[in-house]
Design a protein around this motif. Sequence first.
Motif, mmCIF file in Angstrom:
data_model
loop_
_atom_site.group_PDB
_atom_site.id
_atom_site.type_symbol
_atom_site.label_atom_id
_atom_site.label_comp_id
_atom_site.label_asym_id
_atom_site.label_seq_id
_atom_site.Cartn_x
_atom_site.Cartn_y
_atom_site.Cartn_z
ATOM 1 N N SER A 8 -8.822 4.362 2.610
ATOM 2 C CA SER A 8 -8.065 4.894 1.469
ATOM 3 C C SER A 8 -8.983 5.353 0.347
ATOM 4 N N GLN A 62 -8.256 -0.380 5.902
ATOM 5 C CA GLN A 62 -7.514 0.524 5.032
ATOM 6 C C GLN A 62 -8.126 0.614 3.632
ATOM 7 N N LYS A 63 -8.738 -0.452 3.183
ATOM 8 C CA LYS A 63 -9.379 -0.410 1.868
ATOM 9 C C LYS A 63 -10.500 0.628 1.844
ATOM 10 N N GLU A 90 -10.545 3.075 -1.553
ATOM 11 C CA GLU A 90 -10.607 1.980 -2.524
ATOM 12 C C GLU A 90 -11.995 1.359 -2.542
ATOM 13 N N LEU A 91 -12.577 1.173 -1.348
ATOM 14 C CA LEU A 91 -13.934 0.653 -1.210
ATOM 15 C C LEU A 91 -14.797 1.683 -0.494
ATOM 16 N N SER A 92 -16.100 1.632 -0.741
ATOM 17 C CA SER A 92 -17.039 2.535 -0.074
ATOM 18 C C SER A 92 -17.853 1.745 0.948
ATOM 19 N N GLU A 119 -5.809 -4.255 7.303
ATOM 20 C CA GLU A 119 -5.826 -4.137 5.848
ATOM 21 C C GLU A 119 -7.240 -3.950 5.287
ATOM 22 N N SER A 128 -11.287 8.673 5.634
ATOM 23 C CA SER A 128 -11.423 8.474 4.195
ATOM 24 C C SER A 128 -11.672 9.794 3.471
ATOM 25 N N MET A 164 0.834 -1.195 0.000
ATOM 26 C CA MET A 164 0.000 0.000 0.000
ATOM 27 C C MET A 164 0.874 1.252 0.000
#
Length: 754
Positions: A94, A90-91, A96-98, A87, A30, A23
């Motif tokens: 960051s 963090q997705k 990356e996912l909602s 992890e 977020s 990463m």
Amino acid sequence: MRQNGTAGGTGGPSGIDCRFSSMTGYFAHSPKNGIAAQTYAAHIRGVLLLARRYAKEAGSYLVKDDMKFLRLIENVAAFHDLGKLDEENQKVLSGELSASVLPLNHVDAGAAYWLQDQHFSALTAAVIQAHHRGFPDFTAEQNKGDFIFRDAAIARLVDSKLSVYDDLHQRLIHDPICFTNCDEISSDRSVFLRMLLSCVVDADHTDTSHHYTKNQSKDEQIQLQPDKRLKQVNQYIEQLKKTSDAGERNRLRELMYVACRDSLVFAKISSCDSPVGTGKTLAILAHLLVLAQKRGLRRIFVIQPFTHVIEQTVETYREILTLPGENPEEVVAELHHRADFENENIRHLTALWQAPIVVTTAVAFFETLASDSPAALRRLHELPGSAIFVDESHAALPAALLPMAWKWMKVLANEWNCYWVLASGSLSRFWTIKAIAGDQLNFEVPEIVDANLRKQLAIYERQRVVYRYDPKAKSTAELVEWISSVPGPRLVIMNTIDSAAFLAHQLAKTCGRTKVEHLSKSLKSEDREATLRKVRLRLENKADCDWTLVATSCIEAGVDLSFRIGFHELSSLASLLQIAGRINREGLLERAEVWTFTIAEDGMLKQNPGLKQAGEVLKHYFEKGQVISPELTTQAIADEIALYGLNSKYKNILTNETLQNFVSVERDFKVIESNTNVALVDKEWVSKLSGGDLNWHELQKVSVEISKYKLNHFKISKIIDDLYYWNLGYDDFLGYMAGVIKQKEAQTEFKNLK
């Protein structure tokens, strides 16, 4: 039970390190509304910086355990978001996912870290666990055994990843924190824990709001500067003397001011039983400024029983206390209802105690002390090292809550260097009652005014009013006829918002709208202020006599108004004495009348069950011909307790406080039994809120507090969290009760048609 683990190691379950190392960054918040995600390192460092500052400010007034207080706060601040390094979290963080919530409860990892043997700190774990959801009942928490202060559903999973989180944290933060042996404290544990949580939550919320540009910077807080502000108060009093009429009342007011300002008090809690109308609000302010200067205090709190009293006091204080170049609203904070919100999008509406002079209600103040909620406790760390003036203290709290409040007062005085003044025109010396004070009846609470002046003030008071009692219960029609038949201007006090609004409505229908005014918390702040201004103007016009002000107990205390006659629905002795303070205030009439009456429930006239016991005591005094006087106030509380005892629920508050059962304490310590929520009454302000254009100062002016029962009964829509939009109708005469009365009358008409 302590948790075993290998914190500080660099290994972890197979594959986790690889995913982490791939990463590009680690985040704490977020991306939102075009604002980039906040990095984990930036957030932790920001929270540490603020938390250390708050801890040093509050801890400088802590008599014992000040270094442990600082170390524990650093422990919590550094590791409060440790689980966000997972992890899966963090997705989301960051971008990356909602997701509306993180996949893994991020609070558990920090608690787990501090429950390991090598750096065990149960207090740190408890505060980390509480920094979003609030403190639990510790008795229930202890029953969880190995999972104390943990999320049992994910504990084993978190334990398996803990060393990885720790390794990442150490590499990102570069601020080694691991203070142990801080849990053994000599301070009161419950108050100490609330203060810990307060510092960390305020730091957490403030840093987050800075990132999302909701700026609540505290870098330039205005200082109290008591010497300069005292000089301005003295100048104001000198100007009053030049413009005031000569007379006994004004002579006594001058003596009262000097006596309070120059009082030599060495105690940590004192009292003042000056009668109404003797200028104690400014006199005690001067006293507090002198004490603040001598004792190095940083803030003054003025606690008043009712919202509208705050408005009058704040207006005067801002005029007198603001120094050149200062913003009056930043010098004297006006806090009506608590307005505490957990939701990140409206956290900026939370009312904080940051001004040098804070004027707030007894409900907001004491329920903050009792709270387990992070949003409410966020402001608490501003309290240590303050002078606290409980004005009209007789009306601040119900008798059943006084034992717990008295304990908090002593803890804050003895351990956090606060100075208290308990004042009232009908002062109850509750600390002399064994059922309230327990075995500590010898706690010294000296008077700040000498006995000779108090005697002069009391003699004048007894010549001003005469108390009458009518035992026959009266319907709405009978009340309207009786009240309107006597010379005015007239003051009528009802025991519920519903009764006051309905009686005002009926008087307006019978006598005409110009013959009645109405004042209660059904009105929003700006309309209460407008009504008070109108009432004052009408009272100044000596030709305008045939009219009535119908109000709730909110008009009883701290308002400089004077009517010809008073009507008081049966309640407490202290309430009656305060109402008398709004009758013939200057003593221009010879013994004006104050009538006490009871109501027959009909339509919307409603009795207040919370006042029944105190009312029975007062009724007994009338029936046996007891002379009504301020000296009876303490006896009335003792008689109420002797007759009815203290409800077991309230007895348990002290026990639960000792056991750190925070949820139970907050649940049971309710100054007003009926739960309320904040509601906006104007659709325009709903739009402003959704657009982020409403701050908490504005919120107080354009909202009302409405009982949850009414909100549920009328199916009122919620905007967000516990904030509602009242859509049934509102006007500047009856407030939100205009909508309620319209609904009730429509229902009655429908029934009559059937």
